[in-house]
Design an enzyme around this catalytic site. Structure first.
Site, PDB file in Angstrom:
ATOM      1  N   PRO A  46      -5.624  -4.277  -0.369  1.00  0.00           N
ATOM      2  CA  PRO A  46      -5.236  -5.400   0.472  1.00  0.00           C
ATOM      3  C   PRO A  46      -6.251  -5.777   1.552  1.00  0.00           C
ATOM      4  CG  PRO A  46      -3.884  -3.452   0.932  1.00  0.00           C
ATOM      5  CD  PRO A  46      -4.657  -3.184  -0.319  1.00  0.00           C
ATOM      6  N   ASN A  47      -6.396  -7.067   1.714  1.00  0.00           N
ATOM      7  CA  ASN A  47      -7.220  -7.706   2.747  1.00  0.00           C
ATOM      8  C   ASN A  47      -8.724  -7.643   2.484  1.00  0.00           C
ATOM      9  OD1 ASN A  47      -4.915  -8.405   4.405  1.00  0.00           O
ATOM     10  ND2 ASN A  47      -4.767  -6.213   4.849  1.00  0.00           N
ATOM     11  N   ARG A  64     -13.507 -11.185   7.713  1.00  0.00           N
ATOM     12  CA  ARG A  64     -12.511 -10.292   8.328  1.00  0.00           C
ATOM     13  C   ARG A  64     -13.215  -9.291   9.254  1.00  0.00           C
ATOM     14  NH1 ARG A  64      -9.741  -5.135   5.307  1.00  0.00           N
ATOM     15  NH2 ARG A  64      -8.340  -4.556   7.010  1.00  0.00           N
ATOM     16  N   TYR A  78     -16.323  -4.541   9.366  1.00  0.00           N
ATOM     17  CA  TYR A  78     -16.488  -4.455   7.914  1.00  0.00           C
ATOM     18  C   TYR A  78     -17.766  -5.104   7.375  1.00  0.00           C
ATOM     19  CZ  TYR A  78     -11.632  -2.975   8.185  1.00  0.00           C
ATOM     20  OH  TYR A  78     -10.482  -2.289   8.494  1.00  0.00           O
ATOM     21  N   ASN A 115     -11.263   1.370  -3.067  1.00  0.00           N
ATOM     22  CA  ASN A 115     -11.049   1.232  -1.629  1.00  0.00           C
ATOM     23  C   ASN A 115      -9.607   0.741  -1.506  1.00  0.00           C
ATOM     24  OD1 ASN A 115     -10.798   0.544   1.024  1.00  0.00           O
ATOM     25  ND2 ASN A 115     -12.782  -0.497   1.175  1.00  0.00           N
ATOM     26  N   ALA A 131      -5.460  -0.369   3.626  1.00  0.00           N
ATOM     27  CA  ALA A 131      -4.457   0.345   4.427  1.00  0.00           C
ATOM     28  C   ALA A 131      -3.525   1.209   3.567  1.00  0.00           C
ATOM     29  CB  ALA A 131      -3.657  -0.646   5.259  1.00  0.00           C
ATOM     30  N   HIS A 188      -3.491   5.131   3.717  1.00  0.00           N
ATOM     31  CA  HIS A 188      -2.888   5.966   4.748  1.00  0.00           C
ATOM     32  C   HIS A 188      -1.423   6.314   4.495  1.00  0.00           C
ATOM     33  CE1 HIS A 188      -6.670   4.954   6.497  1.00  0.00           C
ATOM     34  NE2 HIS A 188      -6.358   3.661   6.577  1.00  0.00           N
ATOM     35  N   ASP A 209       0.043   8.966  -6.706  1.00  0.00           N
ATOM     36  CA  ASP A 209       0.661   9.496  -7.930  1.00  0.00           C
ATOM     37  C   ASP A 209       0.059   8.852  -9.177  1.00  0.00           C
ATOM     38  OD1 ASP A 209       2.270  11.224  -6.557  1.00  0.00           O
ATOM     39  OD2 ASP A 209       4.117  10.049  -6.786  1.00  0.00           O
ATOM     40  N   GLU A 251     -12.904   7.650  -3.552  1.00  0.00           N
ATOM     41  CA  GLU A 251     -12.323   6.778  -2.514  1.00  0.00           C
ATOM     42  C   GLU A 251     -13.448   6.299  -1.589  1.00  0.00           C
ATOM     43  OE1 GLU A 251      -9.300   8.902  -0.312  1.00  0.00           O
ATOM     44  OE2 GLU A 251      -9.557   7.587   1.416  1.00  0.00           O
ATOM     45  N   HIS A 311     -14.503   3.810   1.844  1.00  0.00           N
ATOM     46  CA  HIS A 311     -14.153   2.969   2.996  1.00  0.00           C
ATOM     47  C   HIS A 311     -15.426   2.432   3.609  1.00  0.00           C
ATOM     48  CE1 HIS A 311     -10.067   4.214   2.686  1.00  0.00           C
ATOM     49  NE2 HIS A 311     -10.486   5.458   2.590  1.00  0.00           N
ATOM     50  N   LEU A 312     -15.420   1.159   3.939  1.00  0.00           N
ATOM     51  CA  LEU A 312     -16.580   0.555   4.580  1.00  0.00           C
ATOM     52  C   LEU A 312     -16.770   1.111   5.987  1.00  0.00           C
ATOM     53  CD1 LEU A 312     -15.402  -2.859   3.350  1.00  0.00           C
ATOM     54  CD2 LEU A 312     -17.765  -2.168   2.975  1.00  0.00           C
ATOM     55  N   SER A 313     -15.678   1.157   6.733  1.00  0.00           N
ATOM     56  CA  SER A 313     -15.740   1.638   8.118  1.00  0.00           C
ATOM     57  C   SER A 313     -15.556   3.154   8.137  1.00  0.00           C
ATOM     58  CB  SER A 313     -14.645   0.958   8.946  1.00  0.00           C
ATOM     59  OG  SER A 313     -13.361   1.331   8.455  1.00  0.00           O
ATOM     60  N   ARG A 369     -11.829   5.656  14.080  1.00  0.00           N
ATOM     61  CA  ARG A 369     -10.965   4.532  14.440  1.00  0.00           C
ATOM     62  C   ARG A 369      -9.582   5.021  14.870  1.00  0.00           C
ATOM     63  NH1 ARG A 369     -11.189   0.156   9.972  1.00  0.00           N
ATOM     64  NH2 ARG A 369     -10.289  -1.077  11.679  1.00  0.00           N
ATOM     65  N   ARG A 423      -5.551   5.904  10.853  1.00  0.00           N
ATOM     66  CA  ARG A 423      -6.528   5.786   9.771  1.00  0.00           C
ATOM     67  C   ARG A 423      -7.192   7.127   9.437  1.00  0.00           C
ATOM     68  NH1 ARG A 423      -7.108   0.101   9.362  1.00  0.00           N
ATOM     69  NH2 ARG A 423      -6.894  -0.869  11.414  1.00  0.00           N
TER      70      ARG A 423
HETATM   71  C1  DQA Z   1     -10.750   0.306   4.992  1.00  0.00           C
HETATM   72  C2  DQA Z   1     -10.166   1.142   6.136  1.00  0.00           C
HETATM   73  C3  DQA Z   1      -8.646   0.994   6.190  1.00  0.00           C
HETATM   74  O1  DQA Z   1      -8.127   1.747   7.268  1.00  0.00           O
HETATM   75  C4  DQA Z   1      -8.284  -0.457   6.396  1.00  0.00           C
HETATM   76  O2  DQA Z   1      -6.872  -0.606   6.403  1.00  0.00           O
HETATM   77  C5  DQA Z   1      -8.919  -1.361   5.426  1.00  0.00           C
HETATM   78  C6  DQA Z   1     -10.312  -1.142   5.072  1.00  0.00           C
HETATM   79  C7  DQA Z   1     -12.290   0.333   4.993  1.00  0.00           C
HETATM   80  O3  DQA Z   1     -12.868  -0.038   3.977  1.00  0.00           O
HETATM   81  O4  DQA Z   1     -12.916   0.675   5.990  1.00  0.00           O
HETATM   82  O5  DQA Z   1      -8.321  -2.337   4.952  1.00  0.00           O
HETATM   83  O6  DQA Z   1     -10.304   0.860   3.760  1.00  0.00           O
END
Ligand code: DQA
Length: 147
Positions: free
Chosen positions: A10-11, A18, A23, A74, A77, A80, A87, A98, A100-102, A107, A111
């Site tokens: 998502p997002n 964003r 990011y 990735n 959210a 978390h 599963d 897995e 994550h960009l950040s 943070r 997270r």
């Molecule tokens: C994220 C980190 C997550 O906490 C956040 O909800 C995201 C992006 C990252 O790529 O840093 O949507 O997965």
């Protein structure tokens, strides 16, 4: 030649606009274009899917069985708290990295915990878009060793 599924949750469709200070300015298309080139370089292919919906990500993971050799995800959210996603990864038993960009550990406290990490081969966090590239290279290396 390995076939890899790249999933973004998502997002992440909003990358580029964003919170760019968190990011980065690259769009998801930019990232996927680069990743396709890296995949080609190491003799593999990627299939990319982004969804804002938990069930669609789960369906994509199920459909990867017998089709793809590994997954780069990735989960946004969902990382978390989404036990259903965790599963699904366990169920298909495909090596999964897995990304994550950040740097999630630098943070907000919510997270810091990933429900996905314990069932993943590994986690890459905080390296920006290059994290996807390192994940791809590491996944291919892992799959080559298994052959
Ligand atoms: C994220 C980190 C997550 O906490 C956040 O909800 C995201 C992006 C990252 O790529 O840093 O949507 O997965």
């Amino acid at each position: 030649m390995f076939s890899l599924l790249v999933l973004n949750g998502p997002n992440l469709n909003l990358l580029g606009t964003r919170e760019p200070e968190v990011y980065g300015y690259e769009t998801l298309d930019d990232i996927v274009t680069h990743l396709s080139k890296v995949a080609e370089e190491v003799g593999s292919t990627i299939t990319h899917r982004q969804s804002n919906h938990e069930g669609e990500l789960i369906d994509a993971i199920h459909a990867a069985r017998g089709v793809h050799d590994g997954i780069i995800i990735n989960p946004g959210a969902f990382t978390h708290y989404c036990y259903a996603l965790r599963d699904a990864i366990t169920a298909v038993n495909l090596p999964t990295i897995e990304v994550h960009l950040s740097n999630v550990h630098a943070r907000e406290a919510f997270r810091h915990h990933s429900v996905i990490a314990p069932v993943a081969l590994g986690q890459i966090t905080g390296l920006g878009s290059s994290g996807y590239e390192w994940a791809l290279r590491a996944l291919v290396r892992h799959l080559q060793k298994k052959r």
